[in-house]
Design a protein around this motif. Structure first.
Motif, mmCIF file in Angstrom:
data_model
loop_
_atom_site.group_PDB
_atom_site.id
_atom_site.type_symbol
_atom_site.label_atom_id
_atom_site.label_comp_id
_atom_site.label_asym_id
_atom_site.label_seq_id
_atom_site.Cartn_x
_atom_site.Cartn_y
_atom_site.Cartn_z
ATOM 1 N N ASP A 178 21.422 -11.670 -5.911
ATOM 2 C CA ASP A 178 21.382 -10.214 -5.720
ATOM 3 C C ASP A 178 20.113 -9.793 -4.989
ATOM 4 N N LEU A 179 18.992 -10.352 -5.404
ATOM 5 C CA LEU A 179 17.701 -10.037 -4.786
ATOM 6 C C LEU A 179 17.713 -10.414 -3.306
ATOM 7 N N TRP A 180 18.223 -11.597 -3.014
ATOM 8 C CA TRP A 180 18.286 -12.066 -1.629
ATOM 9 C C TRP A 180 19.193 -11.174 -0.780
ATOM 10 N N LEU A 181 20.366 -10.816 -1.314
ATOM 11 C CA LEU A 181 21.321 -10.015 -0.541
ATOM 12 C C LEU A 181 20.786 -8.607 -0.263
ATOM 13 N N THR A 182 20.105 -8.019 -1.251
ATOM 14 C CA THR A 182 19.491 -6.705 -1.027
ATOM 15 C C THR A 182 18.420 -6.796 0.050
ATOM 16 N N PHE A 183 17.594 -7.839 -0.020
ATOM 17 C CA PHE A 183 16.549 -8.044 0.996
ATOM 18 C C PHE A 183 17.168 -8.288 2.367
ATOM 19 N N TYR A 184 18.218 -9.112 2.412
ATOM 20 C CA TYR A 184 18.898 -9.414 3.679
ATOM 21 C C TYR A 184 19.468 -8.143 4.317
ATOM 22 N N ARG A 185 20.123 -7.310 3.505
ATOM 23 C CA ARG A 185 20.698 -6.066 4.028
ATOM 24 C C ARG A 185 19.611 -5.124 4.528
ATOM 25 N N MET A 186 18.505 -5.040 3.783
ATOM 26 C CA MET A 186 17.393 -4.198 4.208
ATOM 27 C C MET A 186 16.811 -4.706 5.523
ATOM 28 N N LEU A 187 16.592 -6.005 5.613
ATOM 29 C CA LEU A 187 16.022 -6.597 6.818
ATOM 30 C C LEU A 187 16.947 -6.394 8.021
ATOM 31 N N GLY B 174 5.501 5.231 10.883
ATOM 32 C CA GLY B 174 6.927 5.489 10.745
ATOM 33 C C GLY B 174 7.670 4.277 10.241
ATOM 34 N N ALA B 175 7.257 3.095 10.684
ATOM 35 C CA ALA B 175 7.903 1.853 10.234
ATOM 36 C C ALA B 175 7.710 1.648 8.731
ATOM 37 N N ARG B 176 6.525 1.972 8.231
ATOM 38 C CA ARG B 176 6.273 1.831 6.792
ATOM 39 C C ARG B 176 7.192 2.736 5.981
ATOM 40 N N VAL B 177 7.352 3.969 6.443
ATOM 41 C CA VAL B 177 8.260 4.903 5.761
ATOM 42 C C VAL B 177 9.701 4.403 5.873
ATOM 43 N N ALA B 178 10.056 3.907 7.061
ATOM 44 C CA ALA B 178 11.418 3.427 7.294
ATOM 45 C C ALA B 178 11.743 2.239 6.389
ATOM 46 N N ILE B 179 10.776 1.376 6.141
ATOM 47 C CA ILE B 179 10.991 0.230 5.245
ATOM 48 C C ILE B 179 11.384 0.716 3.857
ATOM 49 N N ILE C 98 15.699 -2.301 -12.081
ATOM 50 C CA ILE C 98 15.062 -1.206 -11.322
ATOM 51 C C ILE C 98 13.628 -1.591 -10.961
ATOM 52 N N ILE C 99 12.914 -2.165 -11.928
ATOM 53 C CA ILE C 99 11.539 -2.619 -11.671
ATOM 54 C C ILE C 99 11.536 -3.713 -10.602
ATOM 55 N N LEU C 100 12.526 -4.611 -10.678
ATOM 56 C CA LEU C 100 12.621 -5.684 -9.688
ATOM 57 C C LEU C 100 12.827 -5.118 -8.286
ATOM 58 N N ALA C 101 13.663 -4.082 -8.167
ATOM 59 C CA ALA C 101 13.876 -3.425 -6.872
ATOM 60 C C ALA C 101 12.566 -2.806 -6.369
ATOM 61 N N GLY C 102 11.813 -2.206 -7.295
ATOM 62 C CA GLY C 102 10.515 -1.634 -6.929
ATOM 63 C C GLY C 102 9.532 -2.696 -6.476
ATOM 64 N N LEU C 103 9.544 -3.836 -7.159
ATOM 65 C CA LEU C 103 8.650 -4.942 -6.779
ATOM 66 C C LEU C 103 9.009 -5.491 -5.401
ATOM 67 N N LEU C 104 10.300 -5.527 -5.100
ATOM 68 C CA LEU C 104 10.729 -5.978 -3.773
ATOM 69 C C LEU C 104 10.174 -5.044 -2.696
ATOM 70 N N GLY C 105 10.344 -3.731 -2.903
ATOM 71 C CA GLY C 105 9.823 -2.760 -1.942
ATOM 72 C C GLY C 105 8.313 -2.843 -1.802
ATOM 73 N N TYR C 106 7.630 -3.010 -2.928
ATOM 74 C CA TYR C 106 6.158 -3.112 -2.922
ATOM 75 C C TYR C 106 5.707 -4.341 -2.142
ATOM 76 N N ALA C 107 6.371 -5.476 -2.379
ATOM 77 C CA ALA C 107 5.990 -6.719 -1.708
ATOM 78 C C ALA C 107 6.204 -6.632 -0.199
ATOM 79 N N VAL C 108 7.332 -6.061 0.212
ATOM 80 C CA VAL C 108 7.618 -5.933 1.646
ATOM 81 C C VAL C 108 6.617 -5.000 2.317
ATOM 82 N N ASN C 109 6.270 -3.895 1.652
ATOM 83 C CA ASN C 109 5.286 -2.960 2.212
ATOM 84 C C ASN C 109 3.907 -3.600 2.320
ATOM 85 N N LYS C 110 3.505 -4.333 1.306
ATOM 86 C CA LYS C 110 2.206 -5.006 1.337
ATOM 87 C C LYS C 110 2.154 -6.043 2.459
#
Length: 249
Positions: free
Chosen positions: A54-63, A177-182, A222-234
């Protein structure tokens, strides 16, 4: 070091507040479990391959959405920012489209692309493109006019002025803008996984846990989704500070 301790203090305050609310039984324990339960549920999630998938597929779709949306938004934004006639002609249309709430676009994207990954990816790409388009346009328009006038007085051609002055000065705006878009792309993908069909993704897992009242696992996801977003932004910030080092100078 001071920043680290400040963040640790904030985290401790949130944890303590959550624990106090749980102990006071203000909310039903089934609906708001203890922070300890959520923490152990988060650890237990990784004991199954399902959540990794699930984590991989969400990341893949976002990417995938970002790889489509960011280049499209940047190119259109550069054109709109550089050519004022085109900007004035399309300004109303762009302002109108970006004023439409994102969830309201779910039905037409489902009709166009069906209950597939394409509907989620293209919706997130569309929103990401709008976000970075606006920033890119402002970046081009707010370039240093003195430098541009000096370059023109030196008889430099438009292409050289654009590539050597306009684009470098617009890059900090584009990057912002890219940071917000992510962040937006992850939000839209998770919402899409909740509402646009499919059997996988963090959004789908959140809904599944909510429906069967596995609330501690729901909050953990939900926390895991937040951690994914945090890691990608960092990760993005790490590369941003090295690639656009002239920002603000």
């Amino acid at each position: 070091m001071k920043k680290f301790f400040t963040q640790l203090l904030i985290f401790g305050a949130i944890f303590s507040g959550w624990l106090i609310l749980y102990q006071l039984k203000i909310f039903n324990a089934l609906l708001v479990p203890s922070p300890q339960q959520v923490f152990f549920s988060l650890l237990n999630l990784f004991s199954t391959e399902k959540i990794i998938n699930d984590l991989w597929l969400t990341f893949y779709r976002m990417l995938a959405s970002l790889l489509i949306g960011l280049p499209a938004g940047i190119i259109i934004g550069l054109v709109l920012g550089y050519f004022q006639t085109i900007n004035k002609a399309l300004n109303f249309l762009i302002d109108f489209i970006r004023s439409i709430p994102s969830p309201a676009l779910i039905p037409p994207f489902i009709l166009l692309f069906g209950l597939t990954d394409l509907s989620k990816i293209f919706l997130a790409a569309f929103i990401s493109a709008l976000v970075i388009l606006i920033n890119t346009t402002y970046g081009v328009q707010n370039g240093n006019k003195t430098r541009i006038m000096f370059a023109q007085s030196m008889k430099l051609n438009k292409f050289t002025i654009f590539t050597k002055i306009v684009l470098p000065e617009a890059l900090p705006y584009i990057s912002a803008g890219a940071r917000v878009a992510i962040s937006y792309s992850l939000i839209i993908i998770v919402i899409g996984e909740m509402l646009m069909g499919g059997e996988s993704g963090l959004g789908k897992r959140i809904i599944d846990f909510q429906l069967i009242f596995e609330t501690s696992q729901m909050y953990a996801t939900i926390i895991l989704a937040g951690l994914l977003g945090y890691a990608v932004n960092k990760l993005y910030i790490f590369f941003e500070t090295r690639m656009i080092h002239w920002a603000g100078k």
